[in-house]
Design a protein around this motif. Sequence first.
Motif, PDB file in Angstrom:
ATOM      1  N   ILE A 102      76.425 -13.127  60.211  1.00  0.00           N
ATOM      2  CA  ILE A 102      75.931 -13.485  58.879  1.00  0.00           C
ATOM      3  C   ILE A 102      74.410 -13.442  58.905  1.00  0.00           C
ATOM      4  N   GLY A 103      73.812 -12.707  57.980  1.00  0.00           N
ATOM      5  CA  GLY A 103      72.360 -12.655  57.957  1.00  0.00           C
ATOM      6  C   GLY A 103      71.813 -11.782  56.860  1.00  0.00           C
ATOM      7  N   GLY A 104      70.491 -11.751  56.801  1.00  0.00           N
ATOM      8  CA  GLY A 104      69.774 -10.842  55.929  1.00  0.00           C
ATOM      9  C   GLY A 104      69.122  -9.749  56.754  1.00  0.00           C
ATOM     10  N   PHE A 105      68.104  -9.114  56.198  1.00  0.00           N
ATOM     11  CA  PHE A 105      67.528  -7.947  56.842  1.00  0.00           C
ATOM     12  C   PHE A 105      66.388  -8.279  57.796  1.00  0.00           C
ATOM     13  N   THR A 106      66.034  -9.566  57.929  1.00  0.00           N
ATOM     14  CA  THR A 106      64.994  -9.900  58.910  1.00  0.00           C
ATOM     15  C   THR A 106      65.551 -10.938  59.886  1.00  0.00           C
ATOM     16  N   SER A 129      64.627 -14.171  55.748  1.00  0.00           N
ATOM     17  CA  SER A 129      65.150 -13.039  54.989  1.00  0.00           C
ATOM     18  C   SER A 129      65.103 -13.297  53.496  1.00  0.00           C
ATOM     19  N   GLY A 130      64.858 -12.253  52.718  1.00  0.00           N
ATOM     20  CA  GLY A 130      65.038 -12.298  51.277  1.00  0.00           C
ATOM     21  C   GLY A 130      66.464 -11.930  50.930  1.00  0.00           C
ATOM     22  N   ILE A 131      66.707 -11.640  49.655  1.00  0.00           N
ATOM     23  CA  ILE A 131      68.056 -11.241  49.235  1.00  0.00           C
ATOM     24  C   ILE A 131      68.406  -9.929  49.928  1.00  0.00           C
ATOM     25  N   SER A 132      69.413  -9.965  50.763  1.00  0.00           N
ATOM     26  CA  SER A 132      69.819  -8.795  51.545  1.00  0.00           C
ATOM     27  C   SER A 132      70.997  -9.203  52.405  1.00  0.00           C
ATOM     28  N   GLY A 133      71.812  -8.223  52.773  1.00  0.00           N
ATOM     29  CA  GLY A 133      72.951  -8.531  53.629  1.00  0.00           C
ATOM     30  C   GLY A 133      73.816  -9.609  53.001  1.00  0.00           C
ATOM     31  N   ASP A 134      74.001 -10.720  53.732  1.00  0.00           N
ATOM     32  CA  ASP A 134      74.783 -11.852  53.211  1.00  0.00           C
ATOM     33  C   ASP A 134      73.930 -12.838  52.435  1.00  0.00           C
ATOM     34  N   THR A 136      71.918 -14.433  49.555  1.00  0.00           N
ATOM     35  CA  THR A 136      71.970 -14.299  48.099  1.00  0.00           C
ATOM     36  C   THR A 136      70.787 -14.920  47.383  1.00  0.00           C
ATOM     37  N   GLU A 137      69.845 -15.517  48.135  1.00  0.00           N
ATOM     38  CA  GLU A 137      68.687 -16.150  47.515  1.00  0.00           C
ATOM     39  C   GLU A 137      67.416 -15.634  48.178  1.00  0.00           C
ATOM     40  N   THR A 161      69.527 -21.682  50.233  1.00  0.00           N
ATOM     41  CA  THR A 161      68.226 -21.500  50.870  1.00  0.00           C
ATOM     42  C   THR A 161      67.307 -22.596  50.336  1.00  0.00           C
ATOM     43  N   ILE A 162      66.767 -23.414  51.245  1.00  0.00           N
ATOM     44  CA  ILE A 162      66.031 -24.621  50.865  1.00  0.00           C
ATOM     45  C   ILE A 162      64.673 -24.594  51.554  1.00  0.00           C
TER      46      ILE A 162
END
Length: 852
Positions: A102-106, A129-134, A136-137, A161-162
Amino acid sequence: MENNGTFGVNFKPVKKIISTLAGFCFLFSDVAGQEIEWQNTIGGSWEDKLYSIQQTSDNGYILGGTSISSISGDKTENSLGGDDYWIIKLDSIGNIQWQNTIGGFTVDELHSISQTMDGGYICGGYSVSGISGDKTESNLGGYDYWVVKLDPLGNIQWQNTIGGSNNDYLNSISQSPDGGYICGGYSSSNISGDKTENTLGPYDYWIVKLDSVGSIEWQNTVGGNSQEWLYSIVATSDGGCAGIGWSDSDSSGDKTEGNMSLDYWIVRLDAFGNLQWENTLGGNDYDEPYSVIQTNDGGFICGGRSASDLSGDKSEGNMGSNNTYDYWIIKLDTAGDIQWQNTIGGNDNDFLYSITQATNGDYICGGWSSSHVSGDKTENSNGSDDYWVVKLDVFGNVQSQNSVGGAGLDFFTCLHNTNDYGYVLGGYSSSNISCDKTENNIGGFWGDYWVVKITDKYNSIIGKLFFDANSNGLQDAGEQPLVYKSLTETNNLRFAFSDQNGNYRLSVLDSGNFSVSPASINYYNAVPATHAVNFSGFHQTDSLNDFAFQPAGVFNDLCITITPMGNFRANINASYMINYENVGTTTLNGTVILFPDNDVTFVSSNVAPTSVTPDSVVWNAGTLTPFQTGSILVTVHVNAGTPVGTLINSSVVIEPVAGDANTACNYNSWEVFVTGAVDPNAILVDRDTVLTTELSSPPYLNYIIYFQNTGNDTAFNARVLNNIPQMLDVNSFEFVASSHPVNINYGAHSRLFTFTFDNINLPDSGANEPGSHGFICYRIKPLSTLVAGDSIKNNAAIYFDFNQPVMTDTAVTEIVLPTGVSSQWSVVSGQLKVFPNPAGEELIVKSDLLTG
């Protein structure tokens, strides 16, 4: 000991594979507590770091950590960016049931996972990570807390994401009694994004309460005028929480005490996030906590690492040298006041990362250690760093400990007590197969997830084996102990060996009924034949399990072996060890005769010979009572000009032969090849091939592991570690001889024999070349299920004191089809048998009666 006296004479040189191993390892002696039940190395081709583990309601385990591996090894999904969350569900014996990347692009790093009330899982860590991959925020700035809720099968149910405009690192998450979640970490963000309070210093604790669907209920920024990093948080039974980390702030902000250096700082919040109390705990150096739990009495226990001496709150000095760390465990009452503390460590770094309480109130402390035996540490480090688990009673006294590791880097991060009187350890490892590690590293410098299940459900059966000449059931004066004899627990086939005094300890797992029996010995009856033992619980010892070996008749039987003590090189001295024993039931006067090969010349021996002739050397062994042993160290000179590859075949006989019940073991020989300059630490096997037609009744393979102290000082202790290959039948193992008194320990889970030579005082080769050698000789059968093309590869690691290991070469025995002839032996000259006949490139000669 039975010896059939038949050694294959093989005229094809044994093929050798040179192997090396980074690091070194020392195996602990056989202790029943904290035994490895199973383990699993899990990873891909890059780096995978396990940070959190918990037993699940189905008796399996949930693992959470970080991975940059793509599909490879155990990894079934590609990396989404840099680091991803990698969650793995195991069954009760450590097999993978499912996994999710589970992750984003970074970069996304998971540091905490636990099962939730609904059977799913809550994951906490931080992400850039920004919005990417899994994801969503969007990223809120720098690193943010990233909380992900999974269902029981690992599918994402919700995420949040907090964070604020700067860096926010979530290290710990815990479900609260109301079904929500307490998030703990540290933040450098001012009011921005989700952050409602400015920082009080560069970094503060940031504690956030979420409801059951991940929405923020309350938050609190807690800190002083400098830095506070929170590493662990626990939801308390009253709906509040306690968090711990380190602080170097003065009395300021929420902090009511000044710092002594870098100190433990524990904070207690109520169910609405209000600070109830806080306590600064430390000494004159760095003190960094990593774990806190609420205890059964409503108080707290916390632990981490400390470099402080006796100072401040610290009641014990540092165990190691300056700038090294020890475990520092502190028990607090409900108001945060110290009840007791313990500094635990050795002479090097010992870092505690996790602590838990068992159902009986004991505490299990886990971390990693690079200390050898020193201070509180009773086991040497296996490699650079090992898992180190210490069990404390309710008052903080050490009850047991275990160093678990391989020869490389093994970084402990987490543990969890299990409902079967054990606990599971987690971290990441770069060790290959070595010491406690049974699987190779799959990839990456930092290695793979390494999960180790420890069981504490053991009991001990102890007793002794002895020769009972008068059959009265007692060991009377002059009746020999029986050494190096095996005993087996017949229900689960666990076995142990008697030591140099005939004593044994056989550990069994679980409670219930057990039955222990010694291996049979020719001409003797074991009285009793078995001992029945019952254990009603755990950690019990049954000590009334002696076995008296009583003569079954009148039998004369002397046996002898000859073992080369190292390499044989032209124009250089070499050594043999001759071992002999009375294995019969009568007292005999023995005579030992050595027949040196024509290419060697007798030089000297540590026992003066009775006579020396050009073709034989004779010793009077004297009166030998049953089970009495003796040894002779012989130095020979390999004749100048002897070509490399020449077969040296010296033989020995022990007389009298006439009237001996088993004349085969009155004779023995071992063939060695003249070599060039090679490593003096090696493993030899007497056969490099076994025919498939022999496997219906597999022959013994005879192994010698020999070693030499080539350093510049005495080696006080030595250990030899030998992992028995899976293709060998470990239950057929028989000890034959050793150069010095040895204790034998077998680890069933890893198939590891540890031969320990305590106080061997082996001189260096420069001071005493003949005395600088040692060896172990044993025999063992291949499995009957092997097929043509299989290769039995066996090697060993040799340790002198605290030096790095010396790895032997690899002795290889191939399983081959017979070629061109029947599989029956051909009798050539009465006692001499040759196979195959006719022969191709290889000829095996078997002698039932070697006369020199």
